[in-house]
Design a protein around this motif. Structure first.
Motif, PDB file in Angstrom:
ATOM      1  N   GLN A  13       0.788   7.566  -2.769  1.00 62.37           N
ATOM      2  CA  GLN A  13       1.272   6.396  -2.167  1.00 62.37           C
ATOM      3  C   GLN A  13       0.116   5.162  -2.396  1.00 62.37           C
ATOM      4  OE1 GLN A  13       3.946   6.355  -0.312  1.00 62.37           O
ATOM      5  NE2 GLN A  13       3.654   4.713   1.009  1.00 62.37           N
ATOM      6  N   GLN A  44      -0.918   1.191  -1.214  1.00 61.94           N
ATOM      7  CA  GLN A  44      -0.921   0.208  -0.381  1.00 61.94           C
ATOM      8  C   GLN A  44      -1.203  -1.293  -1.060  1.00 61.94           C
ATOM      9  OE1 GLN A  44      -2.768   3.131   0.821  1.00 61.94           O
ATOM     10  NE2 GLN A  44      -0.640   3.850   1.387  1.00 61.94           N
ATOM     11  N   LEU A  45      -0.424  -2.451  -0.793  1.00 64.68           N
ATOM     12  CA  LEU A  45      -0.799  -3.434  -1.555  1.00 64.68           C
ATOM     13  C   LEU A  45      -0.733  -4.737  -0.342  1.00 64.68           C
ATOM     14  CD1 LEU A  45       1.882  -3.254  -4.477  1.00 64.68           C
ATOM     15  CD2 LEU A  45      -0.847  -2.760  -4.534  1.00 64.68           C
ATOM     16  N   VAL A  46      -1.758  -5.381  -0.370  1.00 62.16           N
ATOM     17  CA  VAL A  46      -1.858  -6.639   0.651  1.00 62.16           C
ATOM     18  C   VAL A  46      -2.160  -7.823  -0.192  1.00 62.16           C
ATOM     19  CG1 VAL A  46      -3.009  -7.450   2.670  1.00 62.16           C
ATOM     20  CG2 VAL A  46      -2.666  -5.025   2.302  1.00 62.16           C
ATOM     21  N   CYS A  62      -4.179  -9.935  -4.673  1.00 60.81           N
ATOM     22  CA  CYS A  62      -3.508  -8.566  -4.136  1.00 60.81           C
ATOM     23  C   CYS A  62      -4.496  -7.485  -3.957  1.00 60.81           C
ATOM     24  CB  CYS A  62      -2.332  -8.394  -5.128  1.00 60.81           C
ATOM     25  SG  CYS A  62      -1.419  -6.976  -4.615  1.00 60.81           S
ATOM     26  N   ALA A  88      -5.240  -3.510  -3.731  1.00 62.25           N
ATOM     27  CA  ALA A  88      -4.533  -2.207  -3.666  1.00 62.25           C
ATOM     28  C   ALA A  88      -5.440  -1.223  -3.394  1.00 62.25           C
ATOM     29  CB  ALA A  88      -4.120  -1.992  -5.200  1.00 62.25           C
ATOM     30  N   SER A  89      -4.751   0.125  -2.762  1.00 63.42           N
ATOM     31  CA  SER A  89      -5.604   1.101  -2.379  1.00 63.42           C
ATOM     32  C   SER A  89      -4.642   2.211  -2.115  1.00 63.42           C
ATOM     33  CB  SER A  89      -6.088   0.868  -0.620  1.00 63.42           C
ATOM     34  OG  SER A  89      -4.922   0.783  -0.071  1.00 63.42           O
ATOM     35  N   GLY A  90      -5.157   3.420  -2.194  1.00 65.21           N
ATOM     36  CA  GLY A  90      -4.472   4.551  -2.275  1.00 65.21           C
ATOM     37  C   GLY A  90      -4.384   5.357  -3.627  1.00 65.21           C
ATOM     38  N   TYR A 131       6.106   0.049  -5.701  1.00 60.18           N
ATOM     39  CA  TYR A 131       5.568  -0.328  -4.606  1.00 60.18           C
ATOM     40  C   TYR A 131       5.140  -1.664  -4.421  1.00 60.18           C
ATOM     41  CZ  TYR A 131       4.324   4.574  -4.134  1.00 60.18           C
ATOM     42  OH  TYR A 131       4.288   5.871  -4.137  1.00 60.18           O
ATOM     43  N   GLY A 156       3.857  -5.239  -1.762  1.00 60.41           N
ATOM     44  CA  GLY A 156       3.331  -5.685  -0.677  1.00 60.41           C
ATOM     45  C   GLY A 156       4.336  -6.451   0.042  1.00 60.41           C
ATOM     46  N   GLN A 157       3.707  -7.076   1.272  1.00 62.81           N
ATOM     47  CA  GLN A 157       4.499  -7.610   2.357  1.00 62.81           C
ATOM     48  C   GLN A 157       4.788  -9.007   2.242  1.00 62.81           C
ATOM     49  OE1 GLN A 157       1.172  -7.374   2.502  1.00 62.81           O
ATOM     50  NE2 GLN A 157       0.531  -9.641   3.071  1.00 62.81           N
TER      51      GLN A 157
END
Length: 125
Positions: A1, A3-5, A22, A24-26, A114, A116-117
Motif C-alpha cells: 500500500q 499513500q500519496l499526499v 507529492c 509518498a509513504s508505505g 495509486y 493522491g487526493q
C-alpha cells in the motif's frame, strides 16, 4: 500500500509559477515511477508529466513542454512538479500517481495504481 499526499497548489496570476510536491509513504519510493496528471471541470484526467524511479527519464505533455519540469528526491520520498509561465488553461486539480511496475515513465492513466487526493491550481488571467 502506498499513500500519496500532494501540496503546493493555489491561486496564481498568468505568467507566474508554482511548485507542487507529492510525498509518498508505505513502500520504497526509489523502486517505482511517478506521474503527474490534471483534471479540469468537465474534462477527462490528462497526463502532464512522469519520471522514472531513478529520475533519469522524464516525459511531458506537449502542452507543458518548456514550462514545467519534474524531479524527485528519493531520500525524501518526494516528487516535484515545477510549473512556470502558467496559463489560465493550466487551471485544474493536479494529481500525483505511482506506477509500481513500469520500467519507463508512462503517460497512461490506467497504468498507475495509486493516486493522491489532488491539489487545486488556479491561474487567473
Amino acid at each position: 500500500q502506498i499513500q500519496l499526499v500532494e501540496s503546493g497548489g493555489g491561486l496564481v496570476q498568468a505568467g507566474g509559477s508554482l511548485r507542487l510536491s507529492c510525498a509518498a509513504s508505505g513502500r520504497t519510493f526509489s523502486s517505482y515511477a511517478m506521474g503527474w496528471f490534471r483534471q479540469a471541470p468537465g474534462k477527462e484526467r490528462e497526463f502532464v508529466s512522469a519520471i522514472s524511479w531513478s529520475g533519469s527519464r522524464t516525459k511531458f505533455a506537449d502542452s507543458v513542454k518548456g514550462r514545467f519540469t519534474v524531479s524527485r528526491d528519493n531520500a525524501k520520498s518526494t516528487v516535484y512538479l515545477q510549473m512556470n509561465s502558467l496559463k489560465p488553461e493550466d487551471t485544474a486539480v493536479y494529481y500525483c500517481a505511482a506506477d509500481l511496475w513500469g520500467n519507463e515513465p508512462s503517460t497512461v492513466v490506467a497504468v498507475y495504481e495509486y493516486w493522491g487526493q489532488g491539489t487545486q491550481v488556479t491561474v487567473s488571467s
